[in-house]
Design a protein around this motif. Structure first.
Motif, PDB file in Angstrom:
ATOM      1  N   GLY A 175      12.082  67.657 -55.844  1.00  0.00           N
ATOM      2  CA  GLY A 175      13.349  67.109 -56.312  1.00  0.00           C
ATOM      3  C   GLY A 175      14.412  67.382 -55.267  1.00  0.00           C
ATOM      4  O   GLY A 175      14.737  66.539 -54.447  1.00  0.00           O
TER       5      GLY A 175
ATOM      6  N   LYS B 240      10.884  78.427 -60.702  1.00  0.00           N
ATOM      7  CA  LYS B 240      12.191  78.880 -60.233  1.00  0.00           C
ATOM      8  C   LYS B 240      12.396  80.374 -60.487  1.00  0.00           C
ATOM      9  O   LYS B 240      13.278  80.990 -59.892  1.00  0.00           O
TER      10      LYS B 240
ATOM     11  N   ASP C 224      15.422  73.900 -64.969  1.00  0.00           N
ATOM     12  CA  ASP C 224      14.751  75.183 -64.881  1.00  0.00           C
ATOM     13  C   ASP C 224      15.509  76.233 -64.085  1.00  0.00           C
ATOM     14  O   ASP C 224      15.382  77.423 -64.341  1.00  0.00           O
TER      15      ASP C 224
HETATM   16  C1  LIG Z   1      13.067  72.434 -59.599  1.00  0.00           C
HETATM   17  C2  LIG Z   1      11.787  71.899 -60.032  1.00  0.00           C
HETATM   18  C3  LIG Z   1      11.046  71.035 -59.203  1.00  0.00           C
HETATM   19  C4  LIG Z   1      11.546  70.546 -57.874  1.00  0.00           C
HETATM   20  O1  LIG Z   1      11.686  71.557 -56.894  1.00  0.00           O
HETATM   21  P1  LIG Z   1      12.694  71.371 -55.669  1.00  0.00           P
HETATM   22  O2  LIG Z   1      12.677  72.648 -54.937  1.00  0.00           O
HETATM   23  O3  LIG Z   1      14.031  71.045 -56.254  1.00  0.00           O
HETATM   24  O4  LIG Z   1      12.180  70.215 -54.861  1.00  0.00           O
HETATM   25  C5  LIG Z   1       9.814  70.613 -59.668  1.00  0.00           C
HETATM   26  N1  LIG Z   1       9.347  70.986 -60.878  1.00  0.00           N
HETATM   27  C6  LIG Z   1      10.027  71.792 -61.687  1.00  0.00           C
HETATM   28  C7  LIG Z   1       9.459  72.151 -63.017  1.00  0.00           C
HETATM   29  C8  LIG Z   1      11.265  72.288 -61.298  1.00  0.00           C
HETATM   30  O5  LIG Z   1      11.940  73.091 -62.121  1.00  0.00           O
END
Ligand SMILES: *Cc1c(COP(=O)(O)O)cnc(C)c1O
Length: 466
Positions: free
Chosen positions: A276, A132, A163
């Motif tokens: 997610g 992120k 995150d």
């Molecule tokens: C946010 C996150 C995800 C998922 O990403 P999305 O863009 O919400 O689908 C996966 N792994 C980690 C460690 C994250 O922080």
């Protein structure tokens, strides 16, 4: 909006942005190439989409038309660095000044490494050790460019499942005219994540919400629609903000280039995305539309499996389910907000370029252990969900020996020491970026899961104090 549109470099990109709820946006991504379409009256510049976050009708902004990569990059992309990709890909989307802001923000390594049969894109070498950082740092620089010129202010309101919050707090803290309010679910983040979220930073307030991540996300959406809060000039740093999503395209272009050039991958590349909120996947699909050849996607989910059920034809669009808690908690999303973008931009092709898989906690822990035993490589639970999905895909695919699987590694294992220790018996060494949080002063406020409580908290004291 905040900036002066006429004077702003961030309005210089040629691409306009349209709400997913604008009736004409169904064709925005595909048929919109080169033609503005009929919704042009409400289409906005990049700067406006960036500062609004959410469109006034509650939809998400999507680009109207997607330009192609330079021809030589479509055959074989040859970027020298991630900032090089930014300067090549982004100008039509963000204007040249926006592309430069993003290139400056991406000042950490994003290496591709081989782990057994797979390639792994390590996206966790930024200041908060999760992918992120890419979107958050880019967004902060873009917003600073947009508000700075006009001497304006904005308040970034973020719901986080772990995150995002720390990446956003880290990226925005100390930037003049920008304040951050973070909402996170009590008990829904790991100890290390919480430590990062509540680290006291100038211009940042952290709220621990008595509810789930979906509650936090709903509160943020309600706050944006709330006239009482208009004076705070709220904007979003979640992956609903197009300014965070677009920079995430860049590492797909970069990673495919690394796979082809440094690792000699010639055939299909299956990119495995631990998902997610589906922001990462949405960015990947946008990157593919730029003209990445011979790429397909595998969306890897934990027990929060709405999107997989949708891909399999077992759930209707937007027929979401409540979120459930898992070890890969940053992926505990019942109602993925970027589904709306995917549905608008790519609905008819989703099932042809993406497959999905569901990995439960037991299989996640087993994959963490196997990856360590066989390759000496520690991974976080989110990355393990991706690696497990990749292994199953290879086992299913008879001709799969030729395909390269490229797994996105979304967080450093040291962000999840309890799970890593449970799976492998080893405690991961925190990188210096993480170690610093242990010694920082902490500051957090409690909040019930309602807009009323959020509103009074935000208005209780001026956000722009000294
Ligand atoms: C946010 C996150 C995800 C998922 O990403 P999305 O863009 O919400 O689908 C996966 N792994 C980690 C460690 C994250 O922080």
């Amino acid at each position: 909006m905040i900036g002066d549109a006429a004077a702003s470099d961030l309005t210089a990109g040629t691409i306009r942005y349209r709400s997913t709820r604008d009736g004409s946006s169904a064709s925005a991504g595909a048929a919109g190439r080169g033609s503005a379409g009929s919704g042009v009256g409400r289409d906005v510049t990049f700067e406006e989409a960036l500062l609004r976050g959410l469109a006034p009708d509650g939809g998400l902004y999507v680009p109207v038309g997607i330009p192609m990569l330079p021809p030589e990059w479509r055959v074989r992309p040859t970027p020298s660095s991630l900032p090089d990709v930014a300067l090549t890909v982004l100008p039509p989307f963000t204007g040249a000044a926006g592309a430069r802001a993003v290139a400056d923000a991406l000042d950490f390594q994003v290496p591709v490494v081989r782990v057994g049969d797979d390639l792994v894109l390590e996206l966790f070498h930024g200041p908060t050790a999760a992918f992120k950082d890419v979107g958050a740092r880019s967004l902060a620089r873009l917003m600073q460019a947009a508000t700075g010129r006009a001497g304006g202010t904005a308040t970034i309101l973020v719901a986080t499942s772990g995150d995002t919050g720390s990446a956003v707090a880290d990226a925005f803290s100390g930037l003049e005219g920008l304040q951050v309010a973070l909402l996170y679910p009590n008990g829904g983040v790991s100890r290390v994540q919480e430590e990062q979220l509540v680290a006291a930073r100038s211009g940042v307030r952290a709220f621990r919400v008595e509810g789930t991540f979906d509650d936090c996300q709903r509160m943020v959406k309600e706050a944006f629609a709330d006239p009482v809060l208009e004076a705070l000039r709220l904007t979003s740093a979640n992956s609903i903000n197009i300014g965070r999503l677009l920079p995430q395209m860049l590492y797909y272009v970069w990673a495919v280039a690394q796979a082809r050039n440094a690792f000699g991958s010639t055939g299909t590349i299956e990119i495995v995305v631990p998902s997610g909120n589906l922001g990462n996947l949405a960015a990947g699909l946008l990157a593919q539309r730029l003209g990445l050849n011979d790429v397909r996607f595998l969306s890897a989910h934990n027990a929060n499996d709405y999107f997989v059920r949708y891909l399999r034809g077992e759930a209707q669009p937007f027929e979401f389910a409540p979120s459930v808690a898992t070890l890969s908690n940053a992926m505990d999303v019942g109602a993925p907000s970027n589904f709306e973008r995917l549905n608008t931009l790519f609905s008819s092709d989703l099932r042809s370029v993406i497959t999905g898989d569901v990995v439960d906690d037991e299989a996640t822990l087993r994959r963490m252990r196997l990856t360590y035993e066989r390759h000496g490589y520690l991974v976080c639970p989110h990355t393990a969900v991706g690696l497990e999905a990749a292994a199953r895909s290879r086992a299913r695919d008879a001709q799969g020996a030729g395909a390269t699987r490229l797994v996105l590694s979304t967080a450093h294992p040291a962000k999840f020491p309890e799970s890593v220790r449970r799976a492998t018996g080893v405690t991961p060494e925190p990188p210096p970026a993480l170690a610093r949080f242990g010694t920082m002063e902490k500051r957090v406020e409690q909040l019930g899961p309602t807009l009323v409580e959020l509103r009074s908290a935000l208005l209780s004291r001026p956000l722009f104090d000294a």
